[in-house]
Write an enzyme that holds these catalytic residues in place. Structure first.
Site, PDB file in Angstrom:
ATOM      1  N   ASP A  27      -9.285  -1.275   6.331  1.00 14.75           N
ATOM      2  CA  ASP A  27      -8.165  -2.139   6.268  1.00 14.75           C
ATOM      3  C   ASP A  27      -8.243  -3.278   7.461  1.00 14.75           C
ATOM      4  O   ASP A  27      -7.599  -3.842   8.220  1.00 14.75           O
ATOM      5  CB  ASP A  27      -6.990  -1.466   6.735  1.00 14.75           C
ATOM      6  CG  ASP A  27      -6.390  -0.665   5.636  1.00 14.75           C
ATOM      7  OD1 ASP A  27      -6.889  -0.225   4.718  1.00 14.75           O
ATOM      8  OD2 ASP A  27      -5.408   0.360   5.988  1.00 14.75           O
ATOM      9  N   LYS A 135      -5.413   0.322  -1.573  1.00 16.56           N
ATOM     10  CA  LYS A 135      -4.754   1.618  -1.462  1.00 16.56           C
ATOM     11  C   LYS A 135      -3.231   1.056  -1.189  1.00 16.56           C
ATOM     12  O   LYS A 135      -3.115   0.021  -0.710  1.00 16.56           O
ATOM     13  CB  LYS A 135      -5.315   2.151  -0.541  1.00 16.56           C
ATOM     14  CG  LYS A 135      -5.356   1.925   1.032  1.00 16.56           C
ATOM     15  CD  LYS A 135      -6.058   2.820   2.084  1.00 16.56           C
ATOM     16  CE  LYS A 135      -6.295   2.262   3.386  1.00 16.56           C
ATOM     17  NZ  LYS A 135      -4.676   2.030   3.860  1.00 16.56           N
ATOM     18  N   CYS A 168      -4.421   4.541   9.720  1.00 22.62           N
ATOM     19  CA  CYS A 168      -4.858   4.677   8.499  1.00 22.62           C
ATOM     20  C   CYS A 168      -6.256   5.373   8.579  1.00 22.62           C
ATOM     21  O   CYS A 168      -6.841   5.989   8.016  1.00 22.62           O
ATOM     22  CB  CYS A 168      -4.858   3.078   7.955  1.00 22.62           C
ATOM     23  SG  CYS A 168      -3.513   2.592   7.247  1.00 22.62           S
TER      24      CYS A 168
END
Length: 228
Positions: A27, A135, A168
């Site tokens: 991310d 995702k 995450c």
């Protein structure tokens, strides 16, 4: 012949083989790393992002040079938020989704496909041959093809970098551990959201879920193929 690469790590060294290793970039998007991104708008400190971005870029370059696949995770939702209905916990717990509901001017602009916020930061633009896994949940394994991609390449060891360390990154590491992968988190190539969170995740990883190393240690082990 396959080459075993010793990597200095905590709580103990770990041996890498390039053909059994993958780099997971979690991310590294404007949402989490840039001023004006969703994390910044929600009041989290992103001032530490520049050196993390630089280290992530150096590590990605070193891994490519060593023949280690680079796999990007990219978090976000469709404009109609079909992946996050009110019946899903993420509708309630996603700071970005809640912020957009509470601030009409930002509706459809945060971690939404096709927006600046959703984009990976320019210094880490995926290169030809890299793999991108979209995702919609914290873990890179939740509802994605990541495990299949890794198994098809017979990967066993995951080098994990990115953001946010305590959300995450840690979620992906926990799921990797439970799927019998060996996760190695690069401490100075990660950044947490919230005070004290970086140290907490490092403690959890070192003592329960995997190994810790630094960018310098990893790049030295791979042969110094990335910029210093």
């Amino acid at each position: 012949m396959p080459r075993t690469i010793p990597l200095a790590a905590r709580p103990a060294p770990i041996a890498l083989r390039s053909e059994e290793t993958a780099l997971i970039v979690v991310d590294m998007q404007n949402a989490y790393c840039s001023r004006g991104g969703y994390i910044d708008l929600c009041g989290f400190d992103v001032s530490g992002a520049p050196p993390v971005i630089e280290e992530c870029a150096n590590i990605a370059a070193a891994c490519r040079a060593a023949g280690i696949p680079v796999i990007y995770l990219q978090n976000g939702f469709s404009p109609d938020q079909r992946e996050a209905p009110p019946t899903a916990p993420v509708w309630h717990k996603s700071n970005a989704l809640r912020f957009m509901r509470e601030n009409e001017a930002y509706a459809g602009k945060l971690i939404t496909h096709g927006t600046w916020d959703h984009e990976i930061v320019p210094a880490l633009t995926p290169q030809p041959g890299d793999i991108l896994v979209p995702k919609t949940r914290y873990s890179g394994f939740a509802g994605t093809g990541l495990e299949q991609i890794l198994q098809a390449r017979r990967v066993r060891i995951l080098l994990v970098i990115g953001v946010a360390t305590n959300v995450c990154v840690e979620s992906t590491i926990r799921d990797a551990y439970h799927r019998e992968f060996f996760p190695v988190m690069v401490t100075d190539a990660t950044m947490a959201a919230g005070p004290g969170a970086q140290a907490a995740t490092e403690f959890n990883v070192e003592h329960f879920f995997g190994w810790l190393t630094t960018g310098a240690e990893l790049r030295a082990a791979l042969g110094g193929n990335a910029p210093a």
